[in-house]
Motif scaffolding. Sequence first.
Motif, PDB file in Angstrom:
ATOM      1  N   GLY A 153      -0.742  13.718   5.558  1.00  0.00           N
ATOM      2  CA  GLY A 153      -1.872  12.798   5.595  1.00  0.00           C
ATOM      3  C   GLY A 153      -3.175  13.433   6.013  1.00  0.00           C
ATOM      4  N   ASP A 154      -3.134  14.683   6.519  1.00  0.00           N
ATOM      5  CA  ASP A 154      -4.379  15.345   6.917  1.00  0.00           C
ATOM      6  C   ASP A 154      -5.221  15.690   5.681  1.00  0.00           C
ATOM      7  OD1 ASP A 154      -4.033  15.264   9.636  1.00  0.00           O
ATOM      8  OD2 ASP A 154      -3.016  17.208   9.741  1.00  0.00           O
ATOM      9  N   ALA A 155      -6.523  15.700   5.890  1.00  0.00           N
ATOM     10  CA  ALA A 155      -7.446  15.951   4.791  1.00  0.00           C
ATOM     11  C   ALA A 155      -7.677  17.442   4.583  1.00  0.00           C
ATOM     12  CB  ALA A 155      -8.777  15.266   5.065  1.00  0.00           C
ATOM     13  N   VAL A 156      -7.789  17.821   3.311  1.00  0.00           N
ATOM     14  CA  VAL A 156      -8.227  19.146   2.898  1.00  0.00           C
ATOM     15  C   VAL A 156      -9.303  18.903   1.838  1.00  0.00           C
ATOM     16  CG1 VAL A 156      -7.595  21.324   1.816  1.00  0.00           C
ATOM     17  CG2 VAL A 156      -5.968  20.168   3.339  1.00  0.00           C
ATOM     18  N   VAL A 157     -10.521  19.370   2.097  1.00  0.00           N
ATOM     19  CA  VAL A 157     -11.653  19.038   1.227  1.00  0.00           C
ATOM     20  C   VAL A 157     -12.245  20.323   0.662  1.00  0.00           C
ATOM     21  CG1 VAL A 157     -13.905  17.926   1.079  1.00  0.00           C
ATOM     22  CG2 VAL A 157     -12.145  16.987   2.615  1.00  0.00           C
ATOM     23  N   VAL A 169      -2.642  16.150   2.598  1.00  0.00           N
ATOM     24  CA  VAL A 169      -1.408  16.911   2.750  1.00  0.00           C
ATOM     25  C   VAL A 169      -0.210  15.981   2.581  1.00  0.00           C
ATOM     26  CG1 VAL A 169       0.017  18.223   4.380  1.00  0.00           C
ATOM     27  CG2 VAL A 169      -2.459  18.635   4.259  1.00  0.00           C
ATOM     28  N   PHE A 170       0.794  16.429   1.806  1.00  0.00           N
ATOM     29  CA  PHE A 170       1.992  15.604   1.635  1.00  0.00           C
ATOM     30  C   PHE A 170       3.279  16.362   1.952  1.00  0.00           C
ATOM     31  CE2 PHE A 170       1.304  17.515  -2.558  1.00  0.00           C
ATOM     32  CZ  PHE A 170       2.579  17.954  -2.900  1.00  0.00           C
ATOM     33  N   ALA A 171       3.220  17.697   2.067  1.00  0.00           N
ATOM     34  CA  ALA A 171       4.439  18.461   2.361  1.00  0.00           C
ATOM     35  C   ALA A 171       4.071  19.838   2.886  1.00  0.00           C
ATOM     36  CB  ALA A 171       5.316  18.582   1.115  1.00  0.00           C
ATOM     37  N   GLU A 172       5.024  20.469   3.570  1.00  0.00           N
ATOM     38  CA  GLU A 172       4.833  21.830   4.057  1.00  0.00           C
ATOM     39  C   GLU A 172       6.164  22.568   4.039  1.00  0.00           C
ATOM     40  OE1 GLU A 172       3.595  21.873   8.152  1.00  0.00           O
ATOM     41  OE2 GLU A 172       5.069  20.384   8.723  1.00  0.00           O
ATOM     42  N   LEU A 173       6.079  23.879   3.984  1.00  0.00           N
ATOM     43  CA  LEU A 173       7.241  24.753   4.064  1.00  0.00           C
ATOM     44  C   LEU A 173       6.894  25.794   5.113  1.00  0.00           C
ATOM     45  CD1 LEU A 173      10.020  25.508   2.929  1.00  0.00           C
ATOM     46  CD2 LEU A 173       8.850  26.836   1.150  1.00  0.00           C
ATOM     47  N   LYS A 174       7.535  25.692   6.276  1.00  0.00           N
ATOM     48  CA  LYS A 174       7.102  26.498   7.416  1.00  0.00           C
ATOM     49  C   LYS A 174       7.474  27.969   7.293  1.00  0.00           C
ATOM     50  CE  LYS A 174       6.984  22.666  10.664  1.00  0.00           C
ATOM     51  NZ  LYS A 174       7.417  22.132  11.982  1.00  0.00           N
ATOM     52  N   GLN A 175       8.458  28.273   6.454  1.00  0.00           N
ATOM     53  CA  GLN A 175       8.822  29.680   6.280  1.00  0.00           C
ATOM     54  C   GLN A 175       9.518  29.871   4.945  1.00  0.00           C
ATOM     55  OE1 GLN A 175      10.310  32.107   9.681  1.00  0.00           O
ATOM     56  NE2 GLN A 175      12.124  32.436   8.409  1.00  0.00           N
ATOM     57  N   ILE A 216       3.554  27.599   3.919  1.00  0.00           N
ATOM     58  CA  ILE A 216       2.982  26.883   2.777  1.00  0.00           C
ATOM     59  C   ILE A 216       2.640  25.449   3.158  1.00  0.00           C
ATOM     60  CG2 ILE A 216       3.307  26.258   0.355  1.00  0.00           C
ATOM     61  CD1 ILE A 216       3.638  29.252   0.811  1.00  0.00           C
ATOM     62  N   VAL A 217       1.467  24.988   2.735  1.00  0.00           N
ATOM     63  CA  VAL A 217       1.074  23.576   2.873  1.00  0.00           C
ATOM     64  C   VAL A 217       0.599  23.081   1.519  1.00  0.00           C
ATOM     65  CG1 VAL A 217      -0.586  21.974   3.901  1.00  0.00           C
ATOM     66  CG2 VAL A 217       0.480  23.723   5.323  1.00  0.00           C
ATOM     67  N   TRP A 218       1.112  21.899   1.118  1.00  0.00           N
ATOM     68  CA  TRP A 218       0.724  21.312  -0.163  1.00  0.00           C
ATOM     69  C   TRP A 218      -0.063  20.025   0.034  1.00  0.00           C
ATOM     70  CZ3 TRP A 218       6.089  22.842   0.111  1.00  0.00           C
ATOM     71  CH2 TRP A 218       6.404  23.962  -0.684  1.00  0.00           C
ATOM     72  N   GLY A 219      -1.072  19.835  -0.791  1.00  0.00           N
ATOM     73  CA  GLY A 219      -1.840  18.595  -0.795  1.00  0.00           C
ATOM     74  C   GLY A 219      -2.025  18.089  -2.208  1.00  0.00           C
ATOM     75  N   GLU A 220      -2.428  16.837  -2.325  1.00  0.00           N
ATOM     76  CA  GLU A 220      -2.660  16.225  -3.630  1.00  0.00           C
ATOM     77  C   GLU A 220      -4.025  15.554  -3.637  1.00  0.00           C
ATOM     78  OE1 GLU A 220      -0.220  13.556  -6.917  1.00  0.00           O
ATOM     79  OE2 GLU A 220       0.321  13.398  -4.804  1.00  0.00           O
ATOM     80  N   LEU A 221      -4.746  15.691  -4.755  1.00  0.00           N
ATOM     81  CA  LEU A 221      -6.077  15.097  -4.865  1.00  0.00           C
ATOM     82  C   LEU A 221      -5.972  13.575  -4.808  1.00  0.00           C
ATOM     83  CD1 LEU A 221      -9.086  16.002  -5.471  1.00  0.00           C
ATOM     84  CD2 LEU A 221      -8.625  15.248  -7.809  1.00  0.00           C
TER      85      LEU A 221
END
Length: 238
Positions: A153-157, A169-175, A216-221
């Motif tokens: 839910g965090d913003a990436v602009v 942000v909707f998902a992450e992969l820490k390693q 890895i961090v993934w976000g969606e527009l």
Amino acid sequence: MSRAAPPPRRSVLAGFLSLLGELLITVGLVLGLFVAYSLWWTNVLADRDASARGDAIREQWEQPATAPSAPAEPGALDTQGGIGFLHVPAMKNGEVLVKRGTQSEVINEGVAGYYTDPIKSALPWDATGNFTLAAHRDGHGAKFHDIDKLGKGDAVVFETRDTWYVYKVFAELKQTSRYDVDAISPVPKESGKTAPGRYITLTTCTPVYTSKYRYIVWGELVRTEKVDDKRTLPAELR
């Protein structure tokens, strides 16, 4: 009169230990200076260089536009300075200039670079695709040092001359392995997505101060906003 006794001779072992101690102190000082250079001074140099480049880009944006700022092909917008600025409030890293390429000579400048290899990155204005970025987690500006502070839910602009692109942000992969190219694929299935969309992927080394794995961090527009005359910030950056 009795003669004074001669001073005791220093043993060979004592001399060797003394010399070894001096060498260890010297080596410790050299290593300390190297660490200070790697983790502090490279940040100073990279931040100074990136700030100057960023200022040049903003000055360029203030000039009348002579061509569209959202070409169809990745790389067509590139200037010597960069293509825009990444803003990630949760990382508290200020604005990060984004340039073409992820080679060390690019991201050592205190910027984030978008991938051209092994998978070519989409750019934010593309109809679909994955805008994939890399930056250092320590040294050389350390722009993604606090990537672990990002959560769902965090913003990436991303900011261009005329548009704000707002991702969540909707998902992450820490390693994961440094060779995990699926993480930057157009549809990053490891994130849970199975269909084309407009994604952003942030990648950096992990654990901190190593380069063994990737975080890895993934976000969606979620929306875009046109930049107004005052460059009013989107709500996520206020």
